[in-house]
Write an enzyme that holds these catalytic residues in place. Structure first.
Site, PDB file in Angstrom:
ATOM      1  N   ASN A   1       2.329  -5.749-106.391  1.00 17.36           N
ATOM      2  CA  ASN A   1       2.389  -5.803-104.918  1.00 17.36           C
ATOM      3  C   ASN A   1       1.102  -6.366-104.300  1.00 17.36           C
ATOM      4  O   ASN A   1       0.005  -5.873-104.589  1.00 17.36           O
ATOM      5  CB  ASN A   1       2.531  -4.385-104.360  1.00 17.36           C
ATOM      6  CG  ASN A   1       3.927  -3.823-104.504  1.00 17.36           C
ATOM      7  OD1 ASN A   1       4.735  -4.347-105.255  1.00 17.36           O
ATOM      8  ND2 ASN A   1       4.206  -2.762-103.787  1.00 17.36           N
ATOM      9  N   VAL A   2       1.270  -7.344-103.432  1.00 15.18           N
ATOM     10  CA  VAL A   2       0.116  -7.923-102.723  1.00 15.18           C
ATOM     11  C   VAL A   2       0.404  -7.986-101.224  1.00 15.18           C
ATOM     12  O   VAL A   2       1.451  -8.497-100.814  1.00 15.18           O
ATOM     13  CB  VAL A   2      -0.202  -9.341-103.241  1.00 15.18           C
ATOM     14  CG1 VAL A   2      -1.189 -10.053-102.333  1.00 15.18           C
ATOM     15  CG2 VAL A   2      -0.783  -9.278-104.645  1.00 15.18           C
TER      16      VAL A   2
ATOM     17  N   GLY B   1      -5.661  -2.104 -99.503  1.00 14.20           N
ATOM     18  CA  GLY B   1      -6.771  -2.571 -98.667  1.00 14.20           C
ATOM     19  C   GLY B   1      -7.890  -3.146 -99.520  1.00 14.20           C
ATOM     20  O   GLY B   1      -7.678  -3.553-100.656  1.00 14.20           O
TER      21      GLY B   1
ATOM     22  N   ASP C   1       9.104  -1.553 -98.314  1.00 13.87           N
ATOM     23  CA  ASP C   1       7.887  -1.037 -98.950  1.00 13.87           C
ATOM     24  C   ASP C   1       7.497   0.300 -98.294  1.00 13.87           C
ATOM     25  O   ASP C   1       7.710   0.479 -97.088  1.00 13.87           O
ATOM     26  CB  ASP C   1       6.800  -2.113 -98.727  1.00 13.87           C
ATOM     27  CG  ASP C   1       5.556  -1.903 -99.550  1.00 13.87           C
ATOM     28  OD1 ASP C   1       5.635  -1.257-100.603  1.00 13.87           O
ATOM     29  OD2 ASP C   1       4.483  -2.413 -99.130  1.00 13.87           O
ATOM     30  N   HIS C   2       6.917   1.208 -99.054  1.00 14.19           N
ATOM     31  CA  HIS C   2       6.378   2.496 -98.557  1.00 14.19           C
ATOM     32  C   HIS C   2       7.120   3.083 -97.349  1.00 14.19           C
ATOM     33  O   HIS C   2       6.685   2.930 -96.199  1.00 14.19           O
ATOM     34  CB  HIS C   2       4.920   2.321 -98.085  1.00 14.19           C
ATOM     35  CG  HIS C   2       3.989   2.083 -99.207  1.00 14.19           C
ATOM     36  ND1 HIS C   2       3.584   3.075-100.066  1.00 14.19           N
ATOM     37  CD2 HIS C   2       3.369   0.958 -99.615  1.00 14.19           C
ATOM     38  CE1 HIS C   2       2.763   2.571-100.952  1.00 14.19           C
ATOM     39  NE2 HIS C   2       2.614   1.282-100.718  1.00 14.19           N
TER      40      HIS C   2
ATOM     41  N   THR D   1      -2.711  -7.136 -98.566  1.00 14.10           N
ATOM     42  CA  THR D   1      -3.987  -7.344 -97.855  1.00 14.10           C
ATOM     43  C   THR D   1      -4.499  -8.783 -97.965  1.00 14.10           C
ATOM     44  O   THR D   1      -4.967  -9.354 -96.976  1.00 14.10           O
ATOM     45  CB  THR D   1      -5.044  -6.358 -98.407  1.00 14.10           C
ATOM     46  OG1 THR D   1      -4.590  -5.041 -98.112  1.00 14.10           O
ATOM     47  CG2 THR D   1      -6.412  -6.572 -97.791  1.00 14.10           C
TER      48      THR D   1
ATOM     49  N   GLY E   1      -1.513  -2.359-104.481  1.00 14.68           N
ATOM     50  CA  GLY E   1      -2.924  -2.658-104.210  1.00 14.68           C
ATOM     51  C   GLY E   1      -3.488  -3.757-105.090  1.00 14.68           C
ATOM     52  O   GLY E   1      -4.640  -3.693-105.520  1.00 14.68           O
ATOM     53  N   ALA E   2      -2.699  -4.783-105.357  1.00 11.50           N
ATOM     54  CA  ALA E   2      -3.168  -5.832-106.269  1.00 11.50           C
ATOM     55  C   ALA E   2      -4.086  -6.856-105.591  1.00 11.50           C
ATOM     56  O   ALA E   2      -4.676  -7.692-106.274  1.00 11.50           O
ATOM     57  CB  ALA E   2      -1.992  -6.539-106.918  1.00 11.50           C
ATOM     58  N   SER E   3      -4.240  -6.793-104.274  1.00 11.90           N
ATOM     59  CA  SER E   3      -5.192  -7.702-103.608  1.00 11.90           C
ATOM     60  C   SER E   3      -6.591  -7.408-104.126  1.00 11.90           C
ATOM     61  O   SER E   3      -6.974  -6.241-104.226  1.00 11.90           O
ATOM     62  CB  SER E   3      -5.190  -7.464-102.091  1.00 11.90           C
ATOM     63  OG  SER E   3      -3.956  -7.826-101.539  1.00 11.90           O
TER      64      SER E   3
HETATM   65  P1  13P Z   1      -2.685  -4.451-100.887  1.00 12.42           P
HETATM   66  O1  13P Z   1      -2.524  -4.443 -99.423  1.00 12.42           O
HETATM   67  O2  13P Z   1      -3.913  -3.758-101.310  1.00 12.42           O
HETATM   68  O3  13P Z   1      -2.530  -5.805-101.483  1.00 12.42           O
HETATM   69  O4  13P Z   1      -1.483  -3.556-101.475  1.00 12.42           O
HETATM   70  C1  13P Z   1      -0.192  -4.024-101.314  1.00 12.42           C
HETATM   71  C2  13P Z   1       0.796  -3.013-101.670  1.00 12.42           C
HETATM   72  O5  13P Z   1       0.637  -2.260-102.600  1.00 12.42           O
HETATM   73  C3  13P Z   1       2.004  -2.961-100.852  1.00 12.42           C
HETATM   74  O6  13P Z   1       2.816  -1.917-101.203  1.00 12.42           O
END
Ligand code: 13P
Length: 274
Positions: free
Chosen positions: A223-224, A174, A79-80, A226, A202-204
């Site tokens: 993607n989850v 986040g 990831d990233h 956080t 950022g699906a959290s």
């Molecule tokens: P969150 O931490 O907001 O769930 O985002 C996860 C994410 O996009 C990982 O690449």
């Protein structure tokens, strides 16, 4: 089955694959157990930070072994990442998917760096994800001016050859301040004019109805991260207030189980979006 084939299959069903970040054995188990209960495949993600924490070989071995024990199909994704050396190491170790994140650069530089990584990854036949537009990192604000432009997305995909693309449509990494809102129309427009699998970062914290709409309109990977960290740590704090047991093997399973329930719920949302 290769990840790209699976993406095609879920895309045709207007569903998505969950991609969950893990940080240790316990979070990996919680995620894999959720997938196991639902008999649903899942992507297990590692950031450079998690790889540094666990060690590359250990992290990959945890993901592979836990998947085998839960009898589920998983794919391991980097990831990233903006470190080409680490991307190469992950490819050599057998990762199924990698992300080059040059979203902080202008589009020309992003295209140049991403194209370079696509070339490096070519012999490995894996999924290559990039990001266009800017999905804010934790504690940064959402900026509509940095949402992904559909025509730019088409150009980016055509010029780089990436197989999946993270798009900025209102989500952030986040915690959210207030109720998250996604530009669903924009997702549909990007989907219509690009030949690439779309990723929602950022699906959290995104409510289930909104997540479902995003998937119905073209998101294939969700993607989850956080939610897993937050829930695992809150659960540990909760149980540690109730027990003096020093045997961590009696204490950690509560937190693992909470992660399992949360991820199970998310898989149900994204894999049953219709
Ligand atoms: P969150 O931490 O907001 O769930 O985002 C996860 C994410 O996009 C990982 O690449």
């Amino acid at each position: 089955m290769k990840l790209l084939e699976k993406f095609k299959e879920v895309q045709n069903q207007k569903k998505a694959l969950m991609a969950a970040n893990f940080y240790n054995l316990e979070t990996c188990k919680g995620i894999a157990q959720a997938a196991g209960i639902l008999e649903c495949p899942i992507i297990l993600q590692l950031t450079a930070g998690s790889i540094e924490y666990m060690g590359l070989k250990t992290a990959l071995a945890i993901a592979r072994t836990v998947s085998e024990e839960e009898n589920i199909q998983t794919w391991v994704h980097l990831d990233h990442c903006n470190d080409i050396k680490l991307i190469k190491s992950c490819l050599d170790e057998g990762f199924d998917s990698i992300m080059i994140d040059a979203s902080d650069k202008n589009i020309e530089e992003n295209i140049s760096v991403t194209s370079q990584v696509v070339k490096i990854a070519e012999p490995y036949s894996v999924n290559v994800e990039a990001e266009l537009g800017y999905v804010p990192k934790p504690n940064r604000e959402i900026d509509k001016n940095r949402f992904t432009e559909p025509l730019e997305a088409k150009r980016f995909v055509d010029e780089t050859g990436v197989t999946s693309l993270a798009i900025a449509v209102g989500s952030k990494h986040g915690f959210y301040n207030g109720e998250p809102k996604l530009d669903i129309q924009r997702i549909a427009e990007i989907k219509k004019i690009t030949d690439v699998f779309l990723v929602l970062h950022g699906a959290s914290g995104i409510p289930s109805e909104i997540l479902s709409e995003a998937v119905k309109n073209g998101i294939t990977k969700v993607n989850v991260a956080t939610d897993t960290k937050d829930l695992f740590m809150k659960s540990l704090k909760e149980i540690l207030q109730k027990t003096d047991d020093i045997d961590l093997r009696n204490v950690f399973p509560f937190a693992t189980n909470q992660v399992q329930k949360m991820i199970k719920n998310k898989i149900e949302i994204v894999s049953m979006a219709n």
